[in-house]
Design an enzyme around this catalytic site. Structure first.
Site, short mmCIF file in Angstrom:
data_model
loop_
_atom_site.label_atom_id
_atom_site.label_comp_id
_atom_site.label_asym_id
_atom_site.label_seq_id
_atom_site.Cartn_x
_atom_site.Cartn_y
_atom_site.Cartn_z
CG PHE A 192 -5.73 -2.69 -7.78
CD1 PHE A 192 -6.37 -2.36 -6.61
CD2 PHE A 192 -6.43 -3.41 -8.74
CE1 PHE A 192 -7.68 -2.74 -6.37
CE2 PHE A 192 -7.74 -3.80 -8.51
CZ PHE A 192 -8.36 -3.46 -7.32
CG ASP A 247 5.69 -4.29 -10.92
OD1 ASP A 247 5.34 -3.09 -10.92
OD2 ASP A 247 5.88 -4.94 -9.87
CE1 TYR A 268 -1.98 -6.92 0.93
CE2 TYR A 268 -3.64 -5.72 2.17
CZ TYR A 268 -2.53 -5.71 1.34
OH TYR A 268 -2.00 -4.53 0.91
N GLY A 309 0.79 -1.22 0.00
CA GLY A 309 0.00 0.00 0.00
C GLY A 309 0.83 1.26 0.00
CB SER A 348 3.64 -3.48 -3.03
OG SER A 348 3.83 -2.25 -3.71
#
Length: 335
Positions: free
Chosen positions: A221, A272, A93, A81, A167
């Site tokens: 996202f 990515d 999650y 996040g 992340s």
């Protein structure tokens, strides 16, 4: 009465007001809202796993597979996040880590992390390290008052703790592992950090990488705007992306040759935005003599496995998610 104004905004995710308050109400596509919905704990197994919350600092969430008679490795999970959003109770999650807990099998312990800009880094890393200290206390036989702590202590092998993070949580894997490595084995005994698993970590530089310039984001996202704004809000005041928290392979970071780290499995996604800096990190780790395995997932983007819609409806995402779970299981099994 003075009306507060929006000082900064990350579309869909977060608004920061001029009085310092923050609104994290989801304003993106409504069909994605369920991914941010909290999942309540449950004692009756679902798909072979029970779910328990452990209050304290930091608060923990335990995914516990049904007993098999063999002590379980622990996956200590740091959510992503961008240091600014999300919560360990979210469905995005839950659907992956409950599945992972059953597949490995392992006790997954997810950490509630403080969020920026109210709590800039290193607050989240401090919480991750504190979670490791909580596990050490349990490993030494100091039962807490919470029943879930006793369940974890009875089920787990504390000599096989693996740090795993999505992340920005992947950044925390590196940081917490490095901090843990500054202490000797007697400090941690009988706990041992056996490995680190950064999943699409938020490793970047101030200059745009090739993938940031060329890859087209196909998801709300993860966008370049999110990357830039979240890190501006999450890093220490005035820091750039070259800070060691986001660029551990950079000149400002401790030399990787001198950092004591366990074996790592680093997951990288082909589509990515930060693929290239992820791969740069892996190469820097290898050149420094660190033990690193790399899994590159083809045809998918940042943290694809958390998007239940894609996992259920896109065959490529489903296949890559299964491959990721198998790779994690194999890595844990070897260490």
């Amino acid at each position: 009465m003075t009306r507060k104004r929006v000082a900064d905004e990350v579309s869909g995710w977060l608004r920061v007001f001029d009085d310092g308050t923050v609104d994290r109400t989801w304003t993106g596509p409504p069909e994605a809202l369920f991914l941010m919905s909290p999942v309540q704990p449950f004692d009756t197994p679902r798909d072979g796993v029970t779910l328990h919350d452990i209050p304290g600092y930091p608060s923990l969430r335990l995914y516990l597979p049904e007993p098999s008679g063999t002590p379980l490795p622990i996956l200590l999970h740091f959510h992503g996040g961008g240091f600014c959003i999300s919560h360990f109770s979210w469905f995005m999650y839950h659907h992956f880590y409950s599945r992972l807990a059953a597949a490995v099998p392992a006790a997954v312990v997810s950490v509630e992390l403080p969020l920026a800009p109210e709590h800039r880094m290193p607050s989240a890393a401090d919480a991750g390290f504190a979670a490791l200290l909580r596990l050490r206390r349990l490993a030494r036989g100091r039962d807490g008052s919470d029943p879930a702590e006793r369940l974890l202590r009875a089920a787990a092998d504390f000599s096989r703790v693996f740090l795993i993070g999505d992340s920005s949580g992947g950044n925390l894997v590196h940081l917490v592992a490095a901090w843990a490595g500054e202490e000797d084995s007697a400090f941690w005994s009988p706990l041992r950090v056996a490995g680190g698993i950064p999943l699409h970590p938020g490793f970047v530089r101030s200059t745009r990488s090739r993938s940031e310039l060329e890859v087209q984001s196909d998801s709300v996202f993860f966008t370049l705007d999110m990357l830039d704004k979240f890190l501006a809000l999450g890093l220490p005041q005035g820091a750039t992306k070259d800070h060691p928290f986001t660029c551990p392979m950079g000149d400002a970071a401790p030399a990787l040759e001198k950092v004591k780290l366990p074996p790592f499995l680093v997951a990288v996604a082909e589509r990515d935005l930060i693929r290239n800096t992820n791969l740069e990190y892996c190469e820097a780790m290898k050149e420094a003599g660190q033990e690193v395995a790399v899994l590159v997932s083809g045809g998918v983007s940042h943290c694809f496995y958390l998007n239940k819609l894609a996992v259920d409806n896109d065959p490529t995402t489903a296949t890559r998610t299964e491959e990721l779970i198998v790779a994690i299981k194999d890595f844990v099994g070897r260490h």
